[in-house]
Design a protein around this motif. Sequence first.
Motif, PDB file in Angstrom:
ATOM      1  N   ARG A 109       0.836  -1.209   0.000  1.00 55.63           N
ATOM      2  CA  ARG A 109       0.000   0.000   0.000  1.00 55.63           C
ATOM      3  C   ARG A 109       0.872   1.261   0.000  1.00 55.63           C
ATOM      4  O   ARG A 109       0.507   2.275  -0.598  1.00 55.63           O
ATOM      5  N   HIS A 110       2.030   1.204   0.656  1.00 58.97           N
ATOM      6  CA  HIS A 110       2.954   2.343   0.569  1.00 58.97           C
ATOM      7  C   HIS A 110       3.429   2.538  -0.871  1.00 58.97           C
ATOM      8  O   HIS A 110       3.570   3.678  -1.328  1.00 58.97           O
ATOM      9  N   ALA A 111       3.663   1.450  -1.588  1.00 60.73           N
ATOM     10  CA  ALA A 111       4.058   1.568  -3.001  1.00 60.73           C
ATOM     11  C   ALA A 111       2.968   2.295  -3.785  1.00 60.73           C
ATOM     12  O   ALA A 111       3.255   3.122  -4.654  1.00 60.73           O
ATOM     13  N   GLY A 112       1.708   2.016  -3.463  1.00 63.02           N
ATOM     14  CA  GLY A 112       0.604   2.733  -4.100  1.00 63.02           C
ATOM     15  C   GLY A 112       0.618   4.214  -3.762  1.00 63.02           C
ATOM     16  O   GLY A 112       0.301   5.063  -4.607  1.00 63.02           O
ATOM     17  N   TRP A 116       3.935  15.118  12.775  1.00 61.21           N
ATOM     18  CA  TRP A 116       2.638  15.368  13.390  1.00 61.21           C
ATOM     19  C   TRP A 116       2.284  14.228  14.342  1.00 61.21           C
ATOM     20  O   TRP A 116       1.860  14.450  15.470  1.00 61.21           O
ATOM     21  N   SER A 117       2.444  12.997  13.879  1.00 61.99           N
ATOM     22  CA  SER A 117       2.109  11.836  14.701  1.00 61.99           C
ATOM     23  C   SER A 117       2.943  11.816  15.979  1.00 61.99           C
ATOM     24  O   SER A 117       2.420  11.575  17.069  1.00 61.99           O
ATOM     25  N   TYR A 169       5.206  12.396   3.814  1.00 61.29           N
ATOM     26  CA  TYR A 169       5.314  11.324   4.795  1.00 61.29           C
ATOM     27  C   TYR A 169       6.024  11.816   6.062  1.00 61.29           C
ATOM     28  O   TYR A 169       5.579  11.558   7.171  1.00 61.29           O
ATOM     29  N   TRP A 170       7.124  12.539   5.896  1.00 59.98           N
ATOM     30  CA  TRP A 170       7.871  12.989   7.076  1.00 59.98           C
ATOM     31  C   TRP A 170       7.112  14.067   7.847  1.00 59.98           C
ATOM     32  O   TRP A 170       7.204  14.137   9.068  1.00 59.98           O
ATOM     33  N   THR A 171       6.323  14.867   7.154  1.00 60.00           N
ATOM     34  CA  THR A 171       5.449  15.813   7.849  1.00 60.00           C
ATOM     35  C   THR A 171       4.421  15.041   8.679  1.00 60.00           C
ATOM     36  O   THR A 171       4.160  15.387   9.838  1.00 60.00           O
ATOM     37  N   LEU A 187      -1.089   9.707   8.673  1.00 57.99           N
ATOM     38  CA  LEU A 187      -2.102   9.389   7.682  1.00 57.99           C
ATOM     39  C   LEU A 187      -1.651   8.249   6.764  1.00 57.99           C
ATOM     40  O   LEU A 187      -2.434   7.362   6.435  1.00 57.99           O
ATOM     41  N   PHE A 188      -0.401   8.251   6.348  1.00 55.53           N
ATOM     42  CA  PHE A 188       0.087   7.239   5.415  1.00 55.53           C
ATOM     43  C   PHE A 188       0.141   5.861   6.070  1.00 55.53           C
ATOM     44  O   PHE A 188      -0.206   4.861   5.446  1.00 55.53           O
ATOM     45  N   GLU A 189       0.580   5.807   7.313  1.00 50.40           N
ATOM     46  CA  GLU A 189       0.615   4.529   8.028  1.00 50.40           C
ATOM     47  C   GLU A 189      -0.792   4.046   8.350  1.00 50.40           C
ATOM     48  O   GLU A 189      -1.079   2.852   8.275  1.00 50.40           O
TER      49      GLU A 189
END
Length: 162
Positions: free
Chosen positions: A83-86, A105-106, A99-101, A118-120
């Motif tokens: 899903r990360h590849a997507g 935040w997290s 991603y690093w932003t 959000l990405f994870e």
Amino acid sequence: MRRHHVRTVVTAANATTAVGLLVAVLGGARVRRGRDGILIGEGYRRKAPPATCFTVGSVIMCRHSAEWLLADERADLFGHESRHAGQYAWLGPFFWPAYWTACLWSYAATGSWGARNLFERRAGLTAGGYPTDLPVRPWLTRLRGRAARREPTPPAGSPSRD
């Protein structure tokens, strides 16, 4: 064309897979074909990042063998990384700052790089080995409480309530 074929073509075109192959080589990994258009950099040896697996483009770096990652009992982990590849297909090189932003935040909100990322979350927290039930830090709860107590400002030109 199936979705993973599109993902593979797009991550090749936006050069994130090329960067992933470079990361694999620099990390001492051997690149093998996985499934669904995913490549696996098995035996990744660098200390950073400390994760067992991470993805760059359509390449999953893995500290273990490709067989280990492709085993049935790790189907969730493989799916998470796929899903990360997507996500790389959608955002291309803009994935990295986004991603690093989200990581920052997290971490600010929970003390975990992934719990509110959000990405994870979209890749599946449990499958990625992230905690799912971390509360937000007290400062954020206080900030949210203050914002909820504020009365919204009426738009300019609207009648006053006096």
